[in-house]
Design a protein around this motif. Structure first.
Motif, short mmCIF file in Angstrom:
data_model
loop_
_atom_site.label_atom_id
_atom_site.label_comp_id
_atom_site.label_asym_id
_atom_site.label_seq_id
_atom_site.Cartn_x
_atom_site.Cartn_y
_atom_site.Cartn_z
N VAL A 255 43.38 -3.14 23.53
CA VAL A 255 43.59 -4.66 23.73
C VAL A 255 44.19 -5.13 25.19
O VAL A 255 43.79 -6.11 25.53
N ALA A 256 44.66 -3.94 25.86
CA ALA A 256 45.16 -4.32 27.25
C ALA A 256 43.79 -4.65 28.24
O ALA A 256 43.85 -5.43 28.84
N VAL A 257 42.72 -3.94 27.83
CA VAL A 257 41.44 -4.19 28.41
C VAL A 257 41.09 -5.38 28.27
O VAL A 257 40.63 -6.05 29.40
N ILE A 258 40.77 -5.89 27.25
CA ILE A 258 40.63 -7.32 26.97
C ILE A 258 41.29 -8.20 27.66
O ILE A 258 41.14 -9.41 28.18
N ALA A 259 42.79 -8.02 27.53
CA ALA A 259 43.66 -9.06 28.25
C ALA A 259 43.54 -8.94 29.67
O ALA A 259 43.54 -9.99 30.25
N VAL A 260 43.28 -7.86 30.29
CA VAL A 260 43.04 -8.10 31.73
C VAL A 260 41.78 -8.85 32.13
O VAL A 260 41.77 -9.40 32.95
N THR A 261 40.73 -8.26 31.32
CA THR A 261 39.58 -9.35 31.86
C THR A 261 39.77 -10.77 31.54
O THR A 261 39.19 -11.33 32.25
N ILE A 262 40.55 -10.99 30.43
CA ILE A 262 40.80 -12.47 30.39
C ILE A 262 41.42 -13.07 31.53
O ILE A 262 41.31 -14.20 31.90
N GLY A 263 42.60 -12.33 31.82
CA GLY A 263 43.49 -12.81 32.98
C GLY A 263 42.62 -12.82 34.18
O GLY A 263 42.82 -13.81 34.79
N LEU A 264 41.65 -11.93 34.49
CA LEU A 264 41.15 -12.04 35.98
C LEU A 264 39.97 -13.10 35.72
O LEU A 264 39.90 -13.91 36.69
N ARG A 265 39.54 -13.58 34.42
CA ARG A 265 38.74 -14.74 34.51
C ARG A 265 39.37 -16.02 34.66
O ARG A 265 38.74 -17.02 34.95
N LEU A 266 40.56 -16.17 33.92
CA LEU A 266 41.23 -17.16 34.25
C LEU A 266 41.82 -17.55 35.52
O LEU A 266 41.73 -18.83 35.94
N LEU A 267 42.21 -16.31 36.40
CA LEU A 267 42.40 -16.79 37.64
C LEU A 267 41.31 -16.99 38.35
O LEU A 267 41.49 -17.85 39.34
N GLY A 268 40.00 -16.49 38.15
CA GLY A 268 38.69 -16.95 38.85
C GLY A 268 38.24 -18.37 38.22
O GLY A 268 37.38 -18.71 39.24
N GLY A 269 38.79 -18.91 37.11
CA GLY A 269 38.42 -20.50 36.60
C GLY A 269 37.12 -20.11 36.18
O GLY A 269 36.59 -21.22 35.68
N SER A 270 36.74 -18.97 35.86
CA SER A 270 35.44 -18.98 34.58
C SER A 270 35.88 -18.99 33.43
O SER A 270 34.89 -18.77 32.63
N LEU A 271 36.94 -19.11 33.00
CA LEU A 271 37.34 -18.98 31.58
C LEU A 271 38.44 -20.07 31.35
O LEU A 271 39.35 -20.38 31.94
N ASP A 272 38.11 -20.87 30.13
CA ASP A 272 39.13 -21.93 29.87
C ASP A 272 40.32 -21.50 29.11
O ASP A 272 40.11 -20.26 28.36
N LEU A 273 41.49 -21.99 29.37
CA LEU A 273 42.67 -21.48 28.90
C LEU A 273 42.81 -21.44 27.14
O LEU A 273 43.23 -20.38 26.74
N SER A 274 42.06 -22.46 26.69
CA SER A 274 42.18 -22.52 25.36
C SER A 274 41.27 -21.26 24.82
O SER A 274 41.85 -20.53 23.61
N VAL A 275 40.31 -20.94 25.27
CA VAL A 275 39.37 -19.76 24.71
C VAL A 275 40.19 -18.36 24.99
O VAL A 275 40.37 -17.61 24.26
N GLY A 276 40.57 -18.45 26.27
CA GLY A 276 41.29 -17.03 26.69
C GLY A 276 42.31 -16.78 25.66
O GLY A 276 42.62 -15.63 25.16
N LEU A 277 43.29 -17.58 25.24
CA LEU A 277 44.45 -17.50 24.63
C LEU A 277 44.17 -17.18 23.07
O LEU A 277 44.62 -16.60 22.50
N PHE A 278 42.98 -18.08 22.75
CA PHE A 278 42.93 -17.83 21.26
C PHE A 278 41.99 -16.64 21.18
O PHE A 278 42.15 -15.91 20.07
#
Length: 549
Positions: A255-278
């Protein structure tokens, strides 16, 4: 035993309904989990966007309904698993007891009563953990995990790929842990069986040990076996805690690996917050069923081992039934009643016990079967009762099949096999509403009229002499003869522990019963019984010798 042994579905049909209901509830639970993650994500994202509480009230109400639904579904899963498990365990225990009955006294004599009791009692109770904890998680893994992976992939393909790569780590650890746990559980169960058997033997022989002042010498043996069981139990518990830690660590890191990838993509702006949080809310739920399966396996390990042993007994009984169906020809018997042996051969353990035996116990006669000890007299009776496979034909009152022969026979073996209770309860064994007059008559005909049917005896006939226990066993056979309308009476050494006067009374009673048209076959070494018989059968010669008594 495999995670879901197909034999469980065959021998405990209630398992099928439990699986179907569990799968439906697991699908509903998964839907509620997805709805919960969706609604929480929607509320948080809209709140961050600046919407006020009144604008979020509708979503919050839906979220409350989903939370309540999840609670109800959790209760329903537990209720279905517990009730279905209770029915399945009851069915499996019934099949086990029936199998032991079909295998008969010959099979039981080669095992200690503690072994069978341990499987049917504690072992079946341990299956409650299998149904209440392990099976719901197993169903949840089969249903929820694929649905959650598909849902995550629908919203974010990258997270789904990471999930698919990390998910197999948990099954790998589960398999490794499962092998070690199975071996440890088998050793624990063996130690428990040894402890139960040893303790039962000590209790059974305690009067003799105390009589000779040797009761204290058994304390060290019981203490040693108890210590072995404690050591094996602690090993199983230690392995359970360690495996739980390993599974938790694997799931947390994944789960931590998934969380890290989501966090990095949120910081880079390539992932929407709603998608990442879901996705972040659903990722732990995808690992949870697998993790719980591994953890709950240890709670069910003892029941799984007991079920495997129960299946072995049931399958042995089915194999014996299959052999019994081929034991003779399918013809209808032409003999006019009685008990007929036609060229009967019995062999087991690579040794022929009875070879080509033929004889007849006719209605209206007292027939005695005589042979040296070990010649196979009791084996012949076990074959007639369907407890031992044989070649040839055995016909009881015109019935060829094993079940029909058992219905036609009233019998008493060498060992009385009395239970704790009153003498009357032992005579009318299994009767829901015993006939008191018939009990008294059976005791009278068994030369045991001095025994009060209300007298309480212990297990194995404790409180009675050997001769009294024998006569109670004969009275039990006579009660069955009268209450069930049987036409054949078979007794194995019924007078071996009787004095001459009591033996004479019992033999006289048997002759009167034979005069009523009943075929009476008695296995005996006693000259008094042989001299009173109307027909004597010599087993070693495999022929009948007419004898007028």
């Amino acid at each position: 035993m495999r995670p879901l042994d197909p034999r469980l579905l065959r021998y405990a049909s209630a398992t099928r309904g439990t699986l179907a209901a569990g799968a439906a509830l697991a699908a509903l639970q998964t839907a509620s989990i997805i709805a919960f993650a969706w609604l929480v994500t929607d509320v948080i994202v809209r709140a961050i966007a600046g919407e006020r509480l009144p604008e979020l009230s509708g979503t919050l109400v839906l979220l409350s309904v989903v939370i309540a639904a999840r609670a109800v579904l959790l209760w329903a899963v537990d209720a279905v698993a517990s009730r279905g498990g209770a029915r399945a365990v009851g069915q499996l225990r019934e099949r086990l007891v029936t199998a032991v009955g079909r295998l008969g006294s010959g099979w039981a004599s080669r095992r200690t009563s503690a072994d069978v009791t341990l499987v049917a009692g504690r072992g079946m109770e341990a299956l409650d953990g299998y149904f209440a904890k392990y099976l719901p998680q197993l169903i949840g893994t089969a249903v929820a995990t694929p649905l959650l992976v598909v849902t995550i992939g629908w919203r974010d393909v990258t997270s789904a790929i990471v999930l698919l790569v990390t998910l197999p780590l948990i099954p790998v650890f589960m398999v490794l842990v499962g092998w070690a746990t199975q071996a440890a559980q088998q050793r624990q169960w063996t130690a428990l069986s040894r402890l139960s058997s040893g303790f039962l033997d000590v209790v059974a022989g305690l009067p003799t040990l105390k009589l000779f002042g040797r009761q204290h010498r058994q304390e060290a043996r019981i203490r040693e076996v108890s210590e072995q069981y404690r050591v094996h139990t602690m090993r199983v518990l230690r392995m359970s805690f360690l495996s739980g830690f390993v599974l938790e660590l694997a799931a947390s890191l994944s789960v931590a690996v998934i969380a890290v990838t989501i966090g990095l993509r949120l910081l880079g702006g390539s992932l929407d917050l709603s998608v990442g949080l879901f996705v972040l809310l659903l990722a732990p739920e995808a690992f949870l069923p697998l993790r719980n399966v591994g953890a709950s396996y240890h709670a069910a390990a003892e029941g799984i081992e007991a079920a495997a042993r129960a299946f072995a007994v049931i399958e042995e009984a089915e194999a014996a039934d299959g052999a019994a169906q081929q034991e003779g020809t399918s013809r209808e018997a032409s003999e006019p009643g009685g008990l007929v042996f036609e060229d009967v051969t019995v062999a087991y353990d690579g040794r022929t016990v009875v070879d080509g035996f033929s004889a007849t116990a006719l209605p209206g006669e007292l027939t005695v079967l005589r042979a040296p000890s070990g010649a196979g007299k009791s084996t012949l009776l076990a074959a007639a009762l369907g407890f031992v496979a044989f070649e040839g034909n055995i016909v009881a009152d015109g019935r060829v099949d094993a079940g029909g022969r058992r219905e036609a026979l009233a019998w008493a073996g060498q060992r009385p096999g009395l239970l704790a209770g009153t003498i009357g309860d032992n005579v009318a064994l299994g009767e829901e509403h015993p006939d008191a007059e018939l009990v008294a008559r059976a005791l009278r005909e068994a030369a045991a009229d001095e025994l009060d049917p209300e007298t309480v005896v212990g297990a194995g006939g404790i409180g009675m002499s050997g001769g009294q226990a024998q006569r109670v066993a004969v009275a039990r056979a006579l009660y069955r003869l009268r209450s069930r309308g049987c036409r054949i009476l078979v007794l194995d050494e019924p007078t071996s522990a009787l004095d001459a006067r009591t033996e004479e009374r019992l033999v006289a009673g048997l002759r009167r019963i034979a005069a009523e048209g009943v075929a009476v076959l008695v296995v005996s070494h006693r000259e008094a019984v042989a001299s009173a018989a109307g027909r004597e059968i010599a087993l070693e010669a495999r022929q009948e010798v007419a004898h007028v008594g």
